[in-house]
Write an enzyme that holds these catalytic residues in place. Structure first.
Site, short mmCIF file in Angstrom:
data_model
loop_
_atom_site.label_atom_id
_atom_site.label_comp_id
_atom_site.label_asym_id
_atom_site.label_seq_id
_atom_site.Cartn_x
_atom_site.Cartn_y
_atom_site.Cartn_z
N LEU A 324 0.94 -1.33 -0.06
CA LEU A 324 0.06 -0.06 -0.01
C LEU A 324 0.92 1.14 0.09
CD1 LEU A 324 -2.68 -1.01 2.52
CD2 LEU A 324 -2.83 -0.76 0.23
N GLY A 325 2.01 1.29 0.67
CA GLY A 325 2.95 2.56 0.59
C GLY A 325 4.07 2.35 1.63
N GLN A 326 4.73 3.25 1.47
CA GLN A 326 6.11 3.40 2.53
C GLN A 326 5.59 4.37 3.66
OE1 GLN A 326 8.91 1.24 1.52
NE2 GLN A 326 9.53 1.78 3.61
N GLY A 327 5.39 4.01 4.80
CA GLY A 327 4.82 4.78 5.99
C GLY A 327 6.22 5.49 6.53
N GLY A 328 5.81 6.24 7.87
CA GLY A 328 7.21 6.51 8.39
C GLY A 328 7.92 5.46 9.03
N PHE A 329 6.98 4.47 9.52
CA PHE A 329 7.79 3.49 10.49
C PHE A 329 7.98 2.00 9.60
CE2 PHE A 329 5.75 6.50 13.15
CZ PHE A 329 6.69 6.72 13.96
N THR A 331 7.14 -0.40 5.87
CA THR A 331 6.15 -0.54 4.53
C THR A 331 4.88 -1.08 5.31
OG1 THR A 331 8.33 -1.00 3.65
CG2 THR A 331 6.26 -1.48 2.27
N VAL A 332 3.81 -0.77 4.26
CA VAL A 332 2.46 -1.10 4.66
C VAL A 332 1.78 -2.21 3.51
CG1 VAL A 332 0.13 -0.35 5.30
CG2 VAL A 332 2.15 1.00 5.95
N ASP A 443 3.40 13.27 14.94
CA ASP A 443 3.69 13.26 13.29
C ASP A 443 2.25 13.29 12.72
OD1 ASP A 443 5.14 12.97 11.13
OD2 ASP A 443 5.04 10.80 11.29
#
Ligand SMILES: *[C@@H]1O[C@H](CO)[C@@H](O)[C@H](O)[C@H]1NC(C)=O
Ligand SMILES: *[C@@H]1O[C@H](CO)[C@@H](O)[C@H](O)[C@H]1NC(C)=O
Ligand SMILES: *[C@@H]1O[C@H](CO)[C@@H](O)[C@H](O)[C@H]1NC(C)=O
Ligand SMILES: *[C@@H]1O[C@H](CO)[C@@H](O)[C@H](O)[C@H]1NC(C)=O
Ligand SMILES: *[C@@H]1O[C@H](CO)[C@@H](O)[C@H](O)[C@H]1NC(C)=O
Ligand SMILES: *[C@@H]1O[C@H](CO)[C@@H](O)[C@H](O)[C@H]1NC(C)=O
Ligand SMILES: *[C@@H]1O[C@H](CO)[C@@H](O)[C@H](O)[C@H]1NC(C)=O
Ligand SMILES: *[C@@H]1O[C@H](CO)[C@@H](O)[C@H](O)[C@H]1NC(C)=O
Length: 645
Positions: A324-329, A331-332, A443
């Site tokens: 789904l994407g790369q989040g702050g903490f 990969t999702v 954040d």
């Protein structure tokens, strides 16, 4: 008579053994050594490393030892992990979980090894499985107590016994030896060679280790950390008493106190004393290890705990198609559980949590926080090969995909946007005023506001920042993506209060209304920060010029709506005032949003220097406060000079 005394003392020792039904996972880190070669290509290295860890994890669960090789070329990853022979498999899993969360600290170096008190792990890009000595072989000595020469003599004897007996048992041996002439002292020794070594190599390793560890005498504690083996002696009982898998594999060498005394009465008195002392000591120790065991049990039983394999299956082995994407903490990934529930899985590659149990504890706290405007955390896989967080899945993903996109932006009219703003405010009020744990998000940004099927706002990633405090590299990446949202006092002085969230919320309001991103600095058509632009237009009475065309306000839009938008802009400016104490609390901001009444006039947002500060410079400059450890070094720097646009 001497024999009967011996058997009596043996009995005491057996009682002691039976007494301790609990175990200590020994997850204390003794030493981490990193290699000096950088990985070759991150996009190849990281998945290889993670796959090796996952493979080893399965072997560890079954046998307390694992080796794996993943990939080809310079980023090939060889891994080896082993729990020392006396550890139960349950404790082994905990120790390994700790090792594999700490070892990534070596990244971006492609090699490293970690010695813990219960296990060992090493990773390289070449086959090291048969190595048993190296230049970094060393002993780590404890310096708490200086021991008597009697103790030293017993320690030497015990270590020599181990060197004799261990190699034929794959290097594993343990012993406890009463110190002759002393009623209350015992030497405890443990050794283990990595099971990939043959007997000859193991013996050589142990011979070297024994010499270096005895160099720790007269101190009460010594550990040899060698390329192919581990050895430890101590005056305190660190050995795992569980008569589990460990003892079936190894030999428990019990060398019983040999006392040079002919007075039976005195002897029995001494033994009883020894037993009572020991008993007390054990009881003290049990309390501590009980916690560890309780935690291990909770970890396994809790409904919060997802099996690693379940999640792996749900996400089709973290397939690219599910990303789904790369989040702050991390990969999702999107996943579907066997019962059909859709989930979002956050895969935290490099987290340096102290231990799985602590991490789990925090997850436990976060997951108890429930509100309609917060993304629900369903649980985690905390003790598996890597840390995974499991969230509810939100079909519409994140707010930034809408407001910064000309086409999707049309889906969000003013009414919807207003609802998103107040929803976000409600979620933040809940976090800030939570009775259990006051949570500062740190954040807040458009990509952390998710939208459900009816486009209602849900805040993601709350409570996580705290978990990652120690991981500097991680935090700086998180910050890098979020600079435009950061309150000046937090950026400059690391001063964190709820007012930092209020500031970010103010920035978010402006982005939602203008459809512009605050932290676009170079390629953007405007050169000042959105906050400053809004402030100037507000003063000039021309804010309307900034409104997102997608708000689709017609010429005949009622003045009521226009007033409402202007009012929300003013609230945004109140939230982004330079002086934190002037900003409203989130509760106050929410009241301003939802109730009528006069608003105070906003004072200026953070002053911005004319010279643009390149973000990368800030990170490369060791004097920059973002790179400084303490807050003292930033005192003399005016925060206005580096506040980014
Ligand atoms: C020995 O340790 C040093 C410092 O940690 C490290 O730079 C070096 O690569 C190590 N050598 C080997 C052979 O692991
Ligand atoms: C790293 O590897 C990936 C996958 O093989 C490749 O697409 C990429 O170009 C490589 N990057 C570099 C800098 O070599
Ligand atoms: C683990 O790695 C070994 C060799 O490195 C391989 O034979 C085995 O199939 C792997 N197991 C899994 C579950 O990937
Ligand atoms: C290990 O990695 C280094 C640095 O990326 C590379 O130079 C070296 O060739 C690699 N070694 C092997 C055996 O692939
Ligand atoms: C044991 O392993 C070492 C290192 O791999 C090797 O040099 C040696 O020949 C082996 N010894 C025996 C008896 O197999
Ligand atoms: C001795 O131990 C204390 C704590 O046990 C530690 O703070 C100190 O640094 C140690 N000193 C040396 C020389 O290892
Ligand atoms: C152990 O015994 C010695 C005398 O043999 C005594 O000096 C010492 O205080 C004792 N230590 C403990 C912990 O009881
Ligand atoms: C152990 O081996 C290392 C590396 O080969 C060597 O530097 C050290 O002197 C040896 N120590 C002893 C006590 O033999």
């Amino acid at each position: 008579m001497n024999n009967s005394i011996k058997s009596f003392i043996s009995l005491v020792n057996i009682l002691v053994l039976l007494e301790i039904a609990t175990a200590d996972p020994r997850t204390h880190t003794v030493q981490v050594t990193c290699g000096n070669q950088l990985e070759h290509n991150t996009t190849v290295y990281v998945p290889n490393f993670v796959a090796t860890m996952a493979n080893i994890s399965q072997q560890m669960t079954a046998s307390g030892f694992g080796v794996a090789v993943t990939g080809t070329g310079p980023d090939i990853n060889y891994g080896l992990a082993q729990c020392y022979g006396d550890l139960s498999l349950q404790d082994c899993v905990l120790c390994y979980a700790e090792a594999r969360t700490v070892l990534p600290k070596c990244y971006p170096y492609n090699g490293g090894r970690i010695f813990l008190d219960g296990c060992f792990m090493r990773s390289e890009n070449y086959s090291f499985f048969e190595e048993f000595r190296g230049p970094n072989d060393t002993a780590v000595c404890g310096n708490t107590t200086r021991k008597s020469s009697l103790f030293q003599e017993s320690a030497r004897q015990a270590v020599m016994t181990i060197v004799q007996s261990a190699p034929s048992n794959r290097g594993y041996a343990r012993t406890q030896m009463g110190v002759s002439g002393s009623m209350n002292e015992t030497v405890y020794v443990l050794s283990d060679c990595w099971r990939s070594l043959n007997e000859t190599s193991c013996r050589q390793c142990l011979e070297n280790a024994s010499e270096s560890v005895l160099g720790c005498l007269p101190w009460s504690e010594g550990r040899a950390l060698n390329t192919g083996c581990f050895m430890r002696y101590s005056d305190t009982d660190f050995l795992n008493k569980k008569l589990g898998s460990g003892s079936s594999r190894g030999t428990i060498i019990m060398i019983v106190v040999s006392v040079v005394s002919s007075l039976l009465v005195l002897l029995v008195g001494g033994v009883v004393g020894f037993y009572i002392w020991k008993h007390r000591y054990i009881q003290k120790k049990r309390r501590g290890s009980n916690d560890a065991e309780k935690m291990a049990k909770i970890l396994n039983d809790s409904s919060l705990n997802f099996k690693y394999s379940t999640i792996e299956k749900a996400t089709e082995s973290f397939g690219d198609a599910n990303k789904l994407g790369q989040g702050g903490f991390g990969t999702v990934y999107k996943g579907v559980l066997p019962d059909g529930r859709e989930i979002a899985v956050k895969r935290l590659f490099f987290n340096n949590r102290h231990r799985a149990a602590d991490f789990y504890n925090e997850i436990n706290i976060i997951s108890s926080v429930e509100h309609k405007n917060l993304v629900r955390l369903l649980g985690c896989s905390c003790s598996g090969p890597e840390s995974l967080l499991v969230y509810e899945y939100l079909a519409n993903k994140s707010l930034d995909r809408f407001i910064f996109d000309e086409q999707r932006g049309k889906t969000l009219n003013w009414e919807k946007r207003y609802e998103i703003i107040t929803g976000t405010a409600e979620g933040l009020v809940y976090l800030h005023n939570n009775s259990k744990t006051r949570i500062i998000h740190r954040d807040i940004k458009a990509s952390n506001i998710l939208l459900d099927s009816r486009l209602r706002a849900k805040i993601a990633d709350f409570g996580l920042a705290r978990s990652f405090e120690e991981d500097k590299s991680h935090i700086s990446t998180a910050i890098a993506g979020t600079l435009g949202y950061m309150a000046p006092e937090y950026l400059a002085h690391g001063q964190l209060t709820e007012k930092a969230d209020v500031y970010s919320f103010g920035v978010l309001i402006m982005e939602i209304i203008t459809g512009r991103q605050n932290n676009r600095s170079k390629s953007a058509e405007y050169s000042d920060s959105l906050v400053i632009i809004t402030w100037r237009h507000f003063q000039a009475g021309t804010v309307e010029e900034l409104y997102d065309p997608n708000l689709m306000l017609q010429n005949d839009t009622s003045d009521n709506v226009k007033d409402e938008i202007l009012r929300v802009v003013q609230i945004g400016l109140l939230c982004t005032q330079e002086i934190p104490t002037l900003r409203p609390t989130m509760l106050k901001a929410l009241q301003m949003l939802t109730k009528e009444g006069n608003l105070p006039a906003p004072s200026n947002p953070p002053f911005i220097d004319e010279k643009t500060m390149e973000l990368n410079d800030a990170y490369d400059n060791p004097c920059h406060p973002l790179n400084a450890d303490g807050s003292s070094s930033v005192a003399s720097v005016s925060h206005s000079s580096f506040y980014p646009r």
